[in-house]
Design a protein around this motif. Structure first.
Motif, PDB file in Angstrom:
ATOM      1  N   LEU A 115       4.605 -13.455  -1.208  1.00 24.38           N
ATOM      2  CA  LEU A 115       3.199 -13.116  -0.985  1.00 24.38           C
ATOM      3  C   LEU A 115       2.437 -13.599  -2.208  1.00 24.38           C
ATOM      4  CD1 LEU A 115       2.926  -9.437   0.309  1.00 24.38           C
ATOM      5  CD2 LEU A 115       1.974 -11.463   1.395  1.00 24.38           C
ATOM      6  N   ALA A 116       1.516 -14.515  -2.001  1.00 21.86           N
ATOM      7  CA  ALA A 116       0.748 -15.056  -3.124  1.00 21.86           C
ATOM      8  C   ALA A 116      -0.146 -13.952  -3.713  1.00 21.86           C
ATOM      9  CB  ALA A 116      -0.099 -16.214  -2.640  1.00 21.86           C
ATOM     10  N   GLN A 117      -0.408 -14.044  -5.026  1.00 23.09           N
ATOM     11  CA  GLN A 117      -1.170 -12.980  -5.699  1.00 23.09           C
ATOM     12  C   GLN A 117      -2.536 -12.689  -5.050  1.00 23.09           C
ATOM     13  OE1 GLN A 117       0.377 -11.008  -7.998  1.00 23.09           O
ATOM     14  NE2 GLN A 117      -1.396  -9.690  -7.607  1.00 23.09           N
ATOM     15  N   PRO A 118      -3.315 -13.710  -4.694  1.00 21.98           N
ATOM     16  CA  PRO A 118      -4.603 -13.385  -4.051  1.00 21.98           C
ATOM     17  C   PRO A 118      -4.403 -12.631  -2.731  1.00 21.98           C
ATOM     18  CG  PRO A 118      -4.495 -15.720  -4.652  1.00 21.98           C
ATOM     19  CD  PRO A 118      -3.143 -15.144  -4.904  1.00 21.98           C
ATOM     20  N   VAL A 119      -3.289 -12.926  -2.049  1.00 21.25           N
ATOM     21  CA  VAL A 119      -3.000 -12.217  -0.798  1.00 21.25           C
ATOM     22  C   VAL A 119      -2.633 -10.768  -1.106  1.00 21.25           C
ATOM     23  CG1 VAL A 119      -1.547 -12.169   1.262  1.00 21.25           C
ATOM     24  CG2 VAL A 119      -2.228 -14.370   0.286  1.00 21.25           C
ATOM     25  N   ILE A 120      -1.825 -10.559  -2.149  1.00 22.10           N
ATOM     26  CA  ILE A 120      -1.478  -9.182  -2.554  1.00 22.10           C
ATOM     27  C   ILE A 120      -2.761  -8.415  -2.848  1.00 22.10           C
ATOM     28  CG2 ILE A 120      -0.356  -7.749  -4.324  1.00 22.10           C
ATOM     29  CD1 ILE A 120       1.728  -9.960  -4.674  1.00 22.10           C
ATOM     30  N   LEU A 123      -4.563  -7.595   0.360  1.00 20.15           N
ATOM     31  CA  LEU A 123      -3.874  -6.582   1.175  1.00 20.15           C
ATOM     32  C   LEU A 123      -4.020  -5.192   0.563  1.00 20.15           C
ATOM     33  CD1 LEU A 123      -0.617  -8.548   2.081  1.00 20.15           C
ATOM     34  CD2 LEU A 123      -2.462  -7.943   3.639  1.00 20.15           C
ATOM     35  N   LEU A 124      -3.994  -5.121  -0.765  1.00 14.24           N
ATOM     36  CA  LEU A 124      -4.114  -3.812  -1.418  1.00 14.24           C
ATOM     37  C   LEU A 124      -5.480  -3.181  -1.158  1.00 14.24           C
ATOM     38  CD1 LEU A 124      -2.284  -4.428  -4.838  1.00 14.24           C
ATOM     39  CD2 LEU A 124      -1.460  -3.095  -2.883  1.00 14.24           C
ATOM     40  N   LYS A 125      -6.449  -4.028  -0.870  1.00 16.49           N
ATOM     41  CA  LYS A 125      -7.805  -3.510  -0.603  1.00 16.49           C
ATOM     42  C   LYS A 125      -8.029  -3.202   0.878  1.00 16.49           C
ATOM     43  CE  LYS A 125      -9.977  -6.231  -4.178  1.00 16.49           C
ATOM     44  NZ  LYS A 125     -10.303  -7.642  -4.116  1.00 16.49           N
ATOM     45  N   ALA A 126      -7.062  -3.550   1.726  1.00 21.26           N
ATOM     46  CA  ALA A 126      -7.256  -3.376   3.181  1.00 21.26           C
ATOM     47  C   ALA A 126      -7.323  -1.902   3.568  1.00 21.26           C
ATOM     48  CB  ALA A 126      -6.110  -4.065   3.912  1.00 21.26           C
ATOM     49  N   ASP A 127      -8.035  -1.631   4.658  1.00 24.81           N
ATOM     50  CA  ASP A 127      -8.131  -0.244   5.158  1.00 24.81           C
ATOM     51  C   ASP A 127      -6.860   0.137   5.917  1.00 24.81           C
ATOM     52  OD1 ASP A 127     -10.665   0.100   4.137  1.00 24.81           O
ATOM     53  OD2 ASP A 127     -11.624  -0.775   5.923  1.00 24.81           O
ATOM     54  N   ASP A 128      -6.270  -0.856   6.582  1.00 25.24           N
ATOM     55  CA  ASP A 128      -5.066  -0.615   7.378  1.00 25.24           C
ATOM     56  C   ASP A 128      -3.895  -0.252   6.451  1.00 25.24           C
ATOM     57  OD1 ASP A 128      -2.737  -0.873   8.843  1.00 25.24           O
ATOM     58  OD2 ASP A 128      -3.417  -2.632   9.974  1.00 25.24           O
ATOM     59  N   PRO A 129      -3.327   0.950   6.619  1.00 27.47           N
ATOM     60  CA  PRO A 129      -2.243   1.369   5.717  1.00 27.47           C
ATOM     61  C   PRO A 129      -1.013   0.459   5.774  1.00 27.47           C
ATOM     62  CG  PRO A 129      -2.633   3.025   7.441  1.00 27.47           C
ATOM     63  CD  PRO A 129      -3.687   1.977   7.600  1.00 27.47           C
ATOM     64  N   GLN A 130      -0.772  -0.167   6.944  1.00 28.42           N
ATOM     65  CA  GLN A 130       0.388  -1.080   7.044  1.00 28.42           C
ATOM     66  C   GLN A 130       0.158  -2.315   6.169  1.00 28.42           C
ATOM     67  OE1 GLN A 130       0.757  -1.286  11.395  1.00 28.42           O
ATOM     68  NE2 GLN A 130       2.948  -1.351  11.077  1.00 28.42           N
ATOM     69  N   MET A 131      -1.093  -2.787   6.175  1.00 24.83           N
ATOM     70  CA  MET A 131      -1.439  -3.957   5.356  1.00 24.83           C
ATOM     71  C   MET A 131      -1.301  -3.598   3.872  1.00 24.83           C
ATOM     72  SD  MET A 131      -2.115  -6.767   6.765  1.00 24.83           S
ATOM     73  CE  MET A 131      -1.871  -7.197   8.449  1.00 24.83           C
ATOM     74  N   LYS A 132      -1.773  -2.405   3.528  1.00 25.91           N
ATOM     75  CA  LYS A 132      -1.677  -1.946   2.143  1.00 25.91           C
ATOM     76  C   LYS A 132      -0.203  -1.880   1.719  1.00 25.91           C
ATOM     77  CE  LYS A 132      -5.216   0.615   0.410  1.00 25.91           C
ATOM     78  NZ  LYS A 132      -6.114   1.725   0.554  1.00 25.91           N
ATOM     79  N   ALA A 133       0.624  -1.377   2.607  1.00 28.26           N
ATOM     80  CA  ALA A 133       2.061  -1.276   2.299  1.00 28.26           C
ATOM     81  C   ALA A 133       2.665  -2.657   2.037  1.00 28.26           C
ATOM     82  CB  ALA A 133       2.791  -0.580   3.443  1.00 28.26           C
ATOM     83  N   PHE A 134       2.196  -3.668   2.781  1.00 25.45           N
ATOM     84  CA  PHE A 134       2.663  -5.036   2.540  1.00 25.45           C
ATOM     85  C   PHE A 134       2.273  -5.497   1.139  1.00 25.45           C
ATOM     86  CE2 PHE A 134       3.223  -6.034   7.159  1.00 25.45           C
ATOM     87  CZ  PHE A 134       4.542  -6.415   7.037  1.00 25.45           C
ATOM     88  N   GLY A 135       1.032  -5.169   0.775  1.00 25.13           N
ATOM     89  CA  GLY A 135       0.550  -5.551  -0.556  1.00 25.13           C
ATOM     90  C   GLY A 135       1.439  -4.964  -1.647  1.00 25.13           C
ATOM     91  N   GLU A 136       1.854  -3.717  -1.442  1.00 22.50           N
ATOM     92  CA  GLU A 136       2.684  -3.037  -2.445  1.00 22.50           C
ATOM     93  C   GLU A 136       4.073  -3.679  -2.549  1.00 22.50           C
ATOM     94  OE1 GLU A 136       2.184   0.958  -1.076  1.00 22.50           O
ATOM     95  OE2 GLU A 136       0.162   1.028  -1.940  1.00 22.50           O
TER      96      GLU A 136
END
Ligand SMILES: Cc1cc2nc3c(=O)[nH]c(=O)nc-3n(C[C@H](O)[C@H](O)[C@H](O)COP(=O)(O)O)c2cc1C
Length: 164
Positions: A115-120, A123-136
């Motif tokens: 996962l590229a850093q800008p994507v992380i 994703l960390l800013k996303a409202d969707d908790p699944q997306m946030k979990a991906f960022g983590e």
């Protein structure tokens, strides 16, 4: 035998796998981004690759799979942030296979991609908790696809081509 490798990529992971597959192919071959492919006429085999996005096949890839693959020999490859073996991968492979239901699917390959850093950050800013979990999960994906995964992609290419 004329073989096409076509792929979508945003941060280079799927391109790396596409190039590894391409490098192993025998005979006449071409490699092109999906955006440059309107149909699969004239190829005996097409490898079609993409990154999993939002728990599915990206819409432009799905369109190619559903509209242009009837009666064609194809192989599907994809990269994703989750580790291999993650349960949802079956549904992503299934979604791609279902879109290409009238194709002769000779194989599917998937592997983890960084996962590229800008994507992380996104994703960390996303409202969707699944997306946030991906960022983590991002830092754990660093360096993928690594050499062992690239090697598996090469073996996949040879196995598929041997079936045609
Ligand atoms: C908007 C977005 C959504 C994503 N959704 C998923 C997902 O649902 N599941 C997953 O495992 N990876 C997901 N990823 C991660 C990518 O699939 C992974 O980093 C892939 O290797 C990127 O390939 P590329 O470098 O060829 O673009 C997502 C990435 C982005 C940017």
């Amino acid at each position: 035998m004329r073989t096409l490798v076509t792929y979508m990529t945003q941060t280079g992971n799927t391109k790396r796998i596409a190039e590894a597959i391409y490098g192993e192919l025998e005979g006449e071959k071409e490699i092109k981004p999906i955006a440059d492919v309107s149909d699969l006429e004239g190829y005996d085999l097409a490898f079609i690759g993409f990154p999993v996005m939002q728990f599915d096949v990206p819409p432009n890839v799905k369109q190619l799979l559903s509209e242009e693959t009837a009666g064609k020999n194809i192989a599907i490859f994809m990269t994703h942030a989750v580790p291999e073996g993650f349960e949802a991968i079956h549904s992503w492979t299934g979604s791609a296979s279902q879109a290409a239901a009238s194709a002769n699917i000779l194989g599917t390959f998937d592997c983890q991609g960084e996962l590229a850093q800008p994507v992380i950050d996104m994703l960390l800013k996303a409202d969707d908790p699944q997306m946030k979990a991906f960022g983590e999960m991002g830092p754990a994906t660093k360096g993928q696809p690594d050499e062992s995964r690239v090697q598996k992609a090469k073996e996949f290419a040879k196995e598929v081509q041997a079936k045609v």
